[in-house]
Design a protein around this motif. Sequence first.
Motif, PDB file in Angstrom:
ATOM      1  N   ALA A  16      44.688 131.518 -21.292  1.00  0.00           N
ATOM      2  CA  ALA A  16      43.740 130.413 -21.115  1.00  0.00           C
ATOM      3  C   ALA A  16      43.899 129.372 -22.223  1.00  0.00           C
ATOM      4  O   ALA A  16      43.847 128.159 -21.979  1.00  0.00           O
ATOM      5  N   VAL A  17      44.102 129.836 -23.453  1.00  0.00           N
ATOM      6  CA  VAL A  17      44.281 128.922 -24.590  1.00  0.00           C
ATOM      7  C   VAL A  17      45.593 128.149 -24.441  1.00  0.00           C
ATOM      8  O   VAL A  17      45.640 126.929 -24.658  1.00  0.00           O
ATOM      9  N   LYS A  18      46.659 128.849 -24.051  1.00  0.00           N
ATOM     10  CA  LYS A  18      47.960 128.182 -23.891  1.00  0.00           C
ATOM     11  C   LYS A  18      47.906 127.124 -22.785  1.00  0.00           C
ATOM     12  O   LYS A  18      48.434 126.018 -22.946  1.00  0.00           O
ATOM     13  N   GLU A  19      47.266 127.454 -21.667  1.00  0.00           N
ATOM     14  CA  GLU A  19      47.104 126.484 -20.568  1.00  0.00           C
ATOM     15  C   GLU A  19      46.418 125.207 -21.057  1.00  0.00           C
ATOM     16  O   GLU A  19      46.846 124.094 -20.753  1.00  0.00           O
ATOM     17  N   PHE A  20      45.336 125.411 -21.780  1.00  0.00           N
ATOM     18  CA  PHE A  20      44.545 124.290 -22.300  1.00  0.00           C
ATOM     19  C   PHE A  20      45.396 123.431 -23.240  1.00  0.00           C
ATOM     20  O   PHE A  20      45.418 122.192 -23.122  1.00  0.00           O
ATOM     21  N   ASN A  21      46.122 124.067 -24.132  1.00  0.00           N
ATOM     22  CA  ASN A  21      46.928 123.328 -25.103  1.00  0.00           C
ATOM     23  C   ASN A  21      48.133 122.652 -24.453  1.00  0.00           C
ATOM     24  O   ASN A  21      48.486 121.525 -24.803  1.00  0.00           O
ATOM     25  N   ASP A  22      48.754 123.325 -23.488  1.00  0.00           N
ATOM     26  CA  ASP A  22      49.905 122.730 -22.781  1.00  0.00           C
ATOM     27  C   ASP A  22      49.503 121.479 -22.010  1.00  0.00           C
ATOM     28  O   ASP A  22      50.328 120.606 -21.766  1.00  0.00           O
ATOM     29  N   ALA A  23      48.214 121.415 -21.630  1.00  0.00           N
ATOM     30  CA  ALA A  23      47.708 120.237 -20.912  1.00  0.00           C
ATOM     31  C   ALA A  23      47.197 119.152 -21.866  1.00  0.00           C
ATOM     32  O   ALA A  23      46.546 118.203 -21.442  1.00  0.00           O
ATOM     33  N   GLY A  24      47.496 119.325 -23.145  1.00  0.00           N
ATOM     34  CA  GLY A  24      47.118 118.305 -24.125  1.00  0.00           C
ATOM     35  C   GLY A  24      45.909 118.628 -24.959  1.00  0.00           C
ATOM     36  O   GLY A  24      45.482 117.824 -25.796  1.00  0.00           O
ATOM     37  N   GLY A  25      45.298 119.814 -24.717  1.00  0.00           N
ATOM     38  CA  GLY A  25      44.112 120.182 -25.483  1.00  0.00           C
ATOM     39  C   GLY A  25      42.948 119.257 -25.188  1.00  0.00           C
ATOM     40  O   GLY A  25      42.789 118.767 -24.073  1.00  0.00           O
ATOM     41  N   PHE A  26      42.121 119.027 -26.190  1.00  0.00           N
ATOM     42  CA  PHE A  26      40.987 118.123 -26.047  1.00  0.00           C
ATOM     43  C   PHE A  26      41.201 116.912 -26.954  1.00  0.00           C
ATOM     44  O   PHE A  26      41.110 117.018 -28.172  1.00  0.00           O
TER      45      PHE A  26
ATOM     46  N   PHE B 247      46.884 133.192 -11.082  1.00  0.00           N
ATOM     47  CA  PHE B 247      46.592 133.875 -12.347  1.00  0.00           C
ATOM     48  C   PHE B 247      47.592 134.996 -12.609  1.00  0.00           C
ATOM     49  O   PHE B 247      48.147 135.124 -13.716  1.00  0.00           O
ATOM     50  N   ASN B 248      47.852 135.823 -11.590  1.00  0.00           N
ATOM     51  CA  ASN B 248      48.806 136.922 -11.757  1.00  0.00           C
ATOM     52  C   ASN B 248      50.181 136.414 -12.156  1.00  0.00           C
ATOM     53  O   ASN B 248      50.859 137.004 -13.004  1.00  0.00           O
ATOM     54  N   ASP B 249      50.621 135.308 -11.529  1.00  0.00           N
ATOM     55  CA  ASP B 249      51.946 134.767 -11.833  1.00  0.00           C
ATOM     56  C   ASP B 249      52.040 134.285 -13.282  1.00  0.00           C
ATOM     57  O   ASP B 249      53.061 134.471 -13.949  1.00  0.00           O
ATOM     58  N   LYS B 250      50.961 133.657 -13.786  1.00  0.00           N
ATOM     59  CA  LYS B 250      50.944 133.235 -15.197  1.00  0.00           C
ATOM     60  C   LYS B 250      51.043 134.444 -16.111  1.00  0.00           C
ATOM     61  O   LYS B 250      51.753 134.432 -17.125  1.00  0.00           O
ATOM     62  N   TYR B 251      50.323 135.500 -15.763  1.00  0.00           N
ATOM     63  CA  TYR B 251      50.308 136.712 -16.584  1.00  0.00           C
ATOM     64  C   TYR B 251      51.685 137.387 -16.552  1.00  0.00           C
ATOM     65  O   TYR B 251      52.208 137.814 -17.588  1.00  0.00           O
ATOM     66  N   ARG B 252      52.266 137.482 -15.352  1.00  0.00           N
ATOM     67  CA  ARG B 252      53.601 138.093 -15.231  1.00  0.00           C
ATOM     68  C   ARG B 252      54.621 137.345 -16.090  1.00  0.00           C
ATOM     69  O   ARG B 252      55.445 137.952 -16.778  1.00  0.00           O
TER      70      ARG B 252
ATOM     71  N   VAL C  95      51.031 143.010 -14.648  1.00  0.00           N
ATOM     72  CA  VAL C  95      49.909 142.370 -13.944  1.00  0.00           C
ATOM     73  C   VAL C  95      48.644 142.525 -14.787  1.00  0.00           C
ATOM     74  O   VAL C  95      48.515 143.480 -15.551  1.00  0.00           O
ATOM     75  N   PRO C  96      47.695 141.600 -14.657  1.00  0.00           N
ATOM     76  CA  PRO C  96      46.479 141.674 -15.466  1.00  0.00           C
ATOM     77  C   PRO C  96      45.533 142.758 -14.974  1.00  0.00           C
ATOM     78  O   PRO C  96      45.506 143.105 -13.793  1.00  0.00           O
ATOM     79  N   SER C  97      44.747 143.280 -15.903  1.00  0.00           N
ATOM     80  CA  SER C  97      43.723 144.262 -15.560  1.00  0.00           C
ATOM     81  C   SER C  97      42.434 143.550 -15.179  1.00  0.00           C
ATOM     82  O   SER C  97      42.302 142.329 -15.318  1.00  0.00           O
ATOM     83  N   ASP C  98      41.457 144.325 -14.730  1.00  0.00           N
ATOM     84  CA  ASP C  98      40.144 143.811 -14.359  1.00  0.00           C
ATOM     85  C   ASP C  98      39.443 143.170 -15.565  1.00  0.00           C
ATOM     86  O   ASP C  98      39.004 142.021 -15.514  1.00  0.00           O
ATOM     87  N   TYR C  99      39.363 143.910 -16.659  1.00  0.00           N
ATOM     88  CA  TYR C  99      38.706 143.361 -17.851  1.00  0.00           C
ATOM     89  C   TYR C  99      39.562 142.284 -18.515  1.00  0.00           C
ATOM     90  O   TYR C  99      39.037 141.381 -19.163  1.00  0.00           O
ATOM     91  N   GLY C 100      40.868 142.348 -18.331  1.00  0.00           N
ATOM     92  CA  GLY C 100      41.723 141.266 -18.796  1.00  0.00           C
ATOM     93  C   GLY C 100      41.354 139.947 -18.149  1.00  0.00           C
ATOM     94  O   GLY C 100      41.247 138.913 -18.817  1.00  0.00           O
TER      95      GLY C 100
ATOM     96  N   TYR D   5      40.330 132.873 -10.725  1.00  0.00           N
ATOM     97  CA  TYR D   5      41.153 134.065 -10.530  1.00  0.00           C
ATOM     98  C   TYR D   5      40.723 134.978  -9.385  1.00  0.00           C
ATOM     99  O   TYR D   5      41.425 135.913  -9.048  1.00  0.00           O
ATOM    100  N   LYS D   6      39.549 134.708  -8.732  1.00  0.00           N
ATOM    101  CA  LYS D   6      39.077 135.681  -7.742  1.00  0.00           C
ATOM    102  C   LYS D   6      38.266 135.078  -6.613  1.00  0.00           C
ATOM    103  O   LYS D   6      37.743 135.806  -5.789  1.00  0.00           O
ATOM    104  N   GLY D   7      38.145 133.777  -6.576  1.00  0.00           N
ATOM    105  CA  GLY D   7      37.254 133.142  -5.615  1.00  0.00           C
ATOM    106  C   GLY D   7      36.147 132.402  -6.339  1.00  0.00           C
ATOM    107  O   GLY D   7      36.084 132.392  -7.574  1.00  0.00           O
ATOM    108  N   PRO D   8      35.240 131.752  -5.599  1.00  0.00           N
ATOM    109  CA  PRO D   8      34.243 130.865  -6.197  1.00  0.00           C
ATOM    110  C   PRO D   8      33.260 131.596  -7.120  1.00  0.00           C
ATOM    111  O   PRO D   8      32.816 132.705  -6.816  1.00  0.00           O
ATOM    112  N   GLN D   9      32.923 130.940  -8.233  1.00  0.00           N
ATOM    113  CA  GLN D   9      31.922 131.434  -9.178  1.00  0.00           C
ATOM    114  C   GLN D   9      31.111 130.258  -9.715  1.00  0.00           C
ATOM    115  O   GLN D   9      31.556 129.114  -9.673  1.00  0.00           O
TER     116      GLN D   9
END
Length: 346
Positions: A18-28, A255-260, A267-272, A309-313
């Motif tokens: 999540a941090v890498k995604e944010f930074n790769d997109a230019g951060g804030f 999400f899985n593809d980013k993790y792989r 593959v990511p775990s549930d708590y991951g 990662y799992k549908g709407p929240q």
Amino acid sequence: TGPFSAEAQGQERAAQIAVKEFNDAGGFKGRMAELLVRDDKLNAGEAATRTLELIEKDKVNFVVGSLSAAVQLSINNVTKARKVLFNSISQSDVINEASDWSPYTFHEALNPHMTGGAVGRYVFRNFGKRVVFLTADYAYGHEMVRGFQTAGKAFGVETLADIRHPLGTSDFSAFLPRIQALKPDLLIMCNFGRDLVNSIKQATDFGVKSTTRIATPVLLFTARLAGGADAFDGVVGGTSYYWGLESSVPSAKAFNDKYRKAYGGDVPSDYGALGYAGVRTVLTAVRNAGTTETEKVIAALRALKYDYYKGPQYYRGCDHQSVQSVLIVRSKSKDMKDKNDVFEIV
């Protein structure tokens, strides 16, 4: 470190994505996010000390964590007193309640009322109403039992016993003859991590499954990998996430593809996944608010509708609980496509 270390490390790995995604997109506005990781050692005092250190010494903007209900309330006490946003990624009912909640408290994880309710409605309908609980003797275990019992009232469920064990128990042999003597339809394991692995393996070896179905509120991916197919065969439980959702949910596949890509095909775990969403929601709220100012980030989080990662929240307005799906899964012992194909979503 400790009995839940495998699950905690999964959270950290996914949070880094999540941090890498944010930074790769230019951060804030050119400012990069940094993830500072501390070990609470599954100890409430240690958790409070580390949280205070992060806020006062390291000057963190936001806190996300922890893995365990045994420590998250002590973290919340520190953050709310200092008006620092805390997004909890551990199951708890109390953190949503008036006694512990604050406007600075968000809860990305499921809570025991949601989890025990969903799993209870499935297992009581399908497997029977005479129940024994094997319960880790701390907040997570107690609240899970309460969640099952609340759901069970509509089914006329009878609690034959609530047998409690200390967190970090390795030998469950003293409890198993008593469980068998009670002849329950259902044995519900309200424990977690290494405790869950050890109790299910020993119950299987003891022959409990010959007369009794085994269920658990959170059927952990990491526990299933550690315990093996035979020990967990036929065990049913709940989960906030299973990577197999990717066949039907586009955000799970992404999400899985980013993790792989980040972790050599794993593959990511549930708590991951909770570590990923817990951090990504806060960083998205910073960008949406146009500031790191806490009150404005809180307002942006309250307004957020997301599918990471799992549908709407979304975070419920009254208590900042993330409203989301609960999955019911059954452990597989055959017809597995690969080592990670461990659950069937039922």
